[in-house]
Design a protein around this motif. Structure first.
Motif, PDB file in Angstrom:
ATOM      1  N   CYS B 312       0.820  -1.379  -0.079  1.00 45.65           N
ATOM      2  CA  CYS B 312       0.072   0.334   0.178  1.00 45.65           C
ATOM      3  C   CYS B 312       1.335   1.732  -0.133  1.00 45.65           C
ATOM      4  O   CYS B 312       2.105   1.208   0.678  1.00 45.65           O
ATOM      5  N   LYS B 315       0.100   8.508   0.983  1.00 48.77           N
ATOM      6  CA  LYS B 315       0.657   9.621   0.312  1.00 48.77           C
ATOM      7  C   LYS B 315       0.610  10.618   1.274  1.00 48.77           C
ATOM      8  O   LYS B 315      -0.296  10.438   2.135  1.00 48.77           O
ATOM      9  N   ASP B 328      -2.118  -3.433  -2.478  1.00 53.67           N
ATOM     10  CA  ASP B 328      -2.003  -2.603  -2.955  1.00 53.67           C
ATOM     11  C   ASP B 328      -3.138  -1.376  -3.171  1.00 53.67           C
ATOM     12  O   ASP B 328      -3.759  -1.377  -4.424  1.00 53.67           O
ATOM     13  N   VAL B 329      -3.019  -0.629  -2.356  1.00 51.09           N
ATOM     14  CA  VAL B 329      -3.757   0.064  -2.380  1.00 51.09           C
ATOM     15  C   VAL B 329      -3.292   1.127  -1.783  1.00 51.09           C
ATOM     16  O   VAL B 329      -2.484   1.850  -2.047  1.00 51.09           O
ATOM     17  N   VAL B 330      -3.445   2.620  -2.863  1.00 51.65           N
ATOM     18  CA  VAL B 330      -2.921   3.976  -2.525  1.00 51.65           C
ATOM     19  C   VAL B 330      -3.629   4.741  -2.146  1.00 51.65           C
ATOM     20  O   VAL B 330      -5.100   4.682  -2.792  1.00 51.65           O
ATOM     21  N   ILE B 331      -3.281   5.350  -1.079  1.00 50.18           N
ATOM     22  CA  ILE B 331      -4.544   6.508  -0.383  1.00 50.18           C
ATOM     23  C   ILE B 331      -3.543   8.092  -1.425  1.00 50.18           C
ATOM     24  O   ILE B 331      -2.598   8.485  -0.274  1.00 50.18           O
ATOM     25  N   GLY B 332      -4.382   8.773  -1.420  1.00 45.55           N
ATOM     26  CA  GLY B 332      -3.392   9.883  -2.273  1.00 45.55           C
ATOM     27  C   GLY B 332      -3.460  10.954  -0.918  1.00 45.55           C
ATOM     28  O   GLY B 332      -3.951  10.374   0.138  1.00 45.55           O
ATOM     29  N   HIS B 345      -6.467  -3.079  -4.303  1.00 48.77           N
ATOM     30  CA  HIS B 345      -6.599  -2.293  -5.725  1.00 48.77           C
ATOM     31  C   HIS B 345      -7.163  -1.382  -6.042  1.00 48.77           C
ATOM     32  O   HIS B 345      -7.226  -0.348  -6.815  1.00 48.77           O
ATOM     33  N   ARG B 347      -7.752   2.981  -5.981  1.00 52.80           N
ATOM     34  CA  ARG B 347      -7.333   4.099  -5.487  1.00 52.80           C
ATOM     35  C   ARG B 347      -8.096   5.615  -5.236  1.00 52.80           C
ATOM     36  O   ARG B 347      -8.972   5.509  -5.734  1.00 52.80           O
ATOM     37  N   ASN B 349      -7.874   9.291  -5.002  1.00 53.17           N
ATOM     38  CA  ASN B 349      -6.717  10.302  -4.576  1.00 53.17           C
ATOM     39  C   ASN B 349      -7.583  11.614  -5.059  1.00 53.17           C
ATOM     40  O   ASN B 349      -7.628  12.943  -4.989  1.00 53.17           O
ATOM     41  N   HIS B 369     -12.075   3.167  -7.983  1.00 56.56           N
ATOM     42  CA  HIS B 369     -10.646   4.692  -8.484  1.00 56.56           C
ATOM     43  C   HIS B 369     -11.678   6.036  -7.833  1.00 56.56           C
ATOM     44  O   HIS B 369     -12.633   6.560  -8.652  1.00 56.56           O
TER      45      HIS B 369
END
Lengths: 379, 370
Positions: B312, B315, B328-332, B345, B347, B349, B369
């Motif tokens: 992960c 940000k 696999d997570v994206v934290i903006g 997975h 995201r 943002n 997303h």
């Protein structure tokens, strides 16, 4: 997968005495790096990622841990049919006495029968001492394109440091015309990375001759390469661009670990297309306590952090008690730092316990302090 | 030595882990960062020396099949032992799709096994149990069937989608009934059955011939008066994943290191598949407290009382509080998440805030997303 066109042999016999107590019980290639890896994971993973199926690992010094580690080829996926990681310590043979490996070339010579068994076209010879990611398949393509007899990977080093390395002097096409080991007045800054591709038939002939030569040191740099050059063979230099580090001293091992903390790191280990494989431990994820403070750090699973960690690399299973501080340091697996202890600019060996309130290392030391024995606290 | 065939059952029709279960079976749900729920029953079998394990699955088997692979990670002897993935042939969502029909579909495999006993375990329960010990206890007692249960004094709030055992003083099972949340003290059924293999086969066939809608539990419940069925108490940490809330609560309860230590015993390893991720990078500005963090993450923001799975990216300025973040997570940047389960997975943002409450945690769908 296709037949083994190129077989890899990794020279992993060195003791690495400048790593002091770290190599008392393990050979240098088995020394830890980067929170979860061992140095030898890099060449073996590079082989696996480059499509090389058979890897021989030549061991000698303190090889028990290294042997058992390397023998489990499944770790790197090298356990399919016709593939494997083979541990090759010196062996007693019917027609020769049991002999230690007398030099890098001799280590290969003593295993000619092993290599012949796979009938490879090319032999890749690697050192088990370096940290880097490299596609050996690309190097092989270069070797074939240039119709070379041997290809040596080189990296540009700062000119003022060139005299510390084996330097390759090349013509403008990259053909090696001269090799100088640690030249006082270097003519080029192309340092040998200790990565060679040979046409096996030719190398085999050279090795057989070298074994009989009583004057020889049986060393690739000192004997085989000069002999090939004297024979006017085509030796090519393959320029590598990227991260490459010899972690031969405590300072350089510490530094190479620190490189991983940078963002972006000069050595990206998170690239899913070029993973570095290593043993998996049955550890918990990291447990970060209520009052923990972590910044600028590289930390592996199994750690329990209740104190402060700054600018440091922590291997599997380290435990940092409340009020303890880890600054600019590298902690190998299962290190325990008790309450209130302060560790600064130090490299702590596997399983060492730092007692409560102890102070280890100092912020303005010239060298990194290696701690390999228990440090008593204020009991 | 007595040996048992290990059978891991799929989640019953009463189980509904809303959201997460749309993409995989309950056993394949990511748990505590680096595990899957099914790692617990399989490790229990493996550590108990039971190396022939049948794992049943019915729908969305991809995630589970991928995770189990050859089963090598479970430390099972690769020649003598085997991890066997077995499929129910029934149609999706059919009323007739239950464990009995799945066993009937695969009855040959069960009949061909050479073990005297079977132990059936649930794929939705998190606990540590030595099944060898349980088997020995079962044989010694002379009972027909032994059921494992966990005593709780919190059955009004917890385990609300679980079943309970009604026991007499001699630990004889009187009935298996749903937990209706009407009493504090209950014996929660752990979904674990021990019996002779021939009895198991016989029961499956009888149940199947009697009603196509019976589950194994229904049949055992019916047999309470006819057979000697006894309960054995489980001790130690016990968590259930039978609905979305219990997934969230069970996950959160293990953030506490002391609680975690009552489940994870160095002598009883929980095996899982390695993803070969690198260690986690904590950058300048990271602020992590009271959390469980997996490998392969890059953290620049704030994490508080949360579970972060592998790979992960959190940000700068992001705040993750009381959350379970799957791999696999994206934290903006500057995104605030509170009381949310974020599936794989995802995201985030553009949306700057996603909040649930501790009573009703939020859920962000797999691959979204925002």
């Amino acid at each position: 997968m296709k037949h083994n066109e190129m077989l890899a042999m990794i020279l992993a016999g060195g003791r690495g005495s400048r790593l002091h107590e770290l190599t008392n019980k393990v050979a240098k290639p088995a020394v830890g790096y980067g929170g979860k890896y061992r140095i030898i994971d890099f060449p073996i993973s590079n082989c696996a990622n480059s499509g090389i199926d058979v890897v021989g690992v030549l061991t000698q010094y303190e090889s028990v841990i290294l042997n058992s580690y390397v023998a489990a080829g499944g770790r790197w996926g090298l356990d399919a049919k016709d593939s494997g990681v083979f541990v090759l310590p010196p062996r007693e043979k019917a027609d020769a006495n049991l002999d230690v490996y007398r030099g890098t070339a001799d280590a290969i010579s003593q295993n000619i029968d092993f290599i012949d068994g796979f009938g490879p076209e090319y032999l890749l010879v690697l050192s088990g001492d370096h940290i880097y990611k490299m596609d050996y398949d690309k190097m092989l393509s270069y070797h074939k394109e240039h119709n070379a007899d041997a290809t040596i990977a080189v990296i540009e080093v700062p000119m003022k440091e060139a005299s510390r390395f084996g330097i390759m002097n090349t013509d403008e096409d990259g053909r090696i015309i001269e090799f100088e080991e640690k030249p006082p007045q270097p003519k080029s800054n192309l340092a040998s990375m200790g990565i060679y591709i040979f046409n096996w038939k030719l190398l085999r002939k050279m090795l057989v001759a070298d074994m009989k030569n009583t004057e020889s040191n049986h060393d690739f740099g000192k004997d085989i390469i000069p002999a090939l050059l004297a024979d006017e063979r085509k030796l090519m230099a393959y320029k590598f661009k990227g991260y490459w580090k010899d972690v031969g001293t405590i300072d350089s091992l510490w530094e190479a670990n620190m490189d991983l903390i940078e963002a972006p790191s000069p050595l990206d280990l998170s690239d899913p297309t070029w993973k570095i494989y290593t043993e998996d431990t049955n550890s918990l994820p990291q447990y970060i306590g209520e009052d923990a403070k972590i910044s600028h750090a590289y930390i592996n699973q199994g750690c329990v952090i209740e104190g402060e960690v700054r600018n440091s690399v922590l291997f599997t299973g380290s435990r940092i008690a409340p009020e303890a501080k880890i600054i600019d340091s590298v902690l190998m697996p299962n290190v325990i730092v008790e309450e209130g202890a302060v560790v600064t600019r130090a490299l702590i060996a596997d399983g060492v316990r730092i007692g409560a309130g102890a102070v280890v290392g100092s912020p303005d030391s010239e060298h990194i302090e290696l701690i390999s024995k228990r440090v008593k606290g204020d009991e | 030595m007595n040996s048992a065939l290990g059978i891991i059952n799929f989640a019953s029709n009463h189980t509904k882990v809303t959201g997460l279960q749309d993409y995989r079976s309950v056993g394949a749900i990511s748990f505590l960062g680096r595990y899957r729920v099914i790692d617990f029953p399989i490790s229990n079998f493996s550590n108990s020396g039971m190396e022939n394990i049948h794992v049943y699955t019915r729908w969305k088997p991809r995630s589970l099949a991928e995770h189990l692979g050859t089963g090598r990670q479970y430390n099972i002897n690769s020649k003598r032992g085997r991890l066997h993935l077995l499929f129910a042939e029934d149609e999706l969502d059919s009323l007739y799709s239950n464990d009995i029909s799945a066993y009937m579909d695969n009855i040959e495999v069960i009949e061909n096994s050479c073990h005297d006993y079977v132990i059936v375990a649930s794929s939705c329960m998190i606990f540590k149990q030595d099944f060898k010990e349980l088997l020995d206890q079962h044989i010694e007692s002379g009972a027909d069937i032994t059921l494992l249960y966990h005593s709780t004094d919190n059955a009004k709030e917890q385990f609300l989608t679980c079943q309970t055992l009604e026991l007499n003083r001699q630990k004889g099972v009187l009935s298996i009934t749903p937990n209706r949340g009407t009493a504090k003290n209950r014996q929660i059924f752990a979904g674990t059955y021990v019996m002779r293999r021939d009895l198991f086969i016989d029961m499956i066939k009888k149940a199947h011939n009697t009603s196509a809608m019976y589950s194994l539990m229904d049949w055992v419940n019916l047999m309470c008066n006819e057979m000697d069925i006894r309960g054995v108490a489980h001790r130690g940490y016990f968590g259930s994943i039978t609905d979305f809330k219990s997934y969230y609560d069970t996950s959160m309860s293990l953030i506490d290191l002391k609680t975690a230590r009552s489940l994870f015993d160095p002598d009883w390893p929980i095996y899982t598949r390695t993803s070969d991720s690198c260690p986690t990078q904590y950058l300048e500005g990271a602020d992590v407290k009271a959390s469980v963090i997996s490998n392969g993450c890059r953290i620049e923001g704030t994490i508080d009382h949360s579970i972060l799975s592998r790979g992960c990216i959190i940000k700068k300025g992001a705040v993750v509080k009381n959350c379970v973040i799957l791999p696999d997570v994206v934290i903006g940047e500057d995104t605030v998440l509170e009381n949310v389960v974020v599936d794989k997975h995802v995201r985030i943002n553009h949306i700057k805030e996603v909040k649930g409450t501790p009573e009703h945690p939020g859920y962000v769908k797999r691959g979204d997303h925002l």
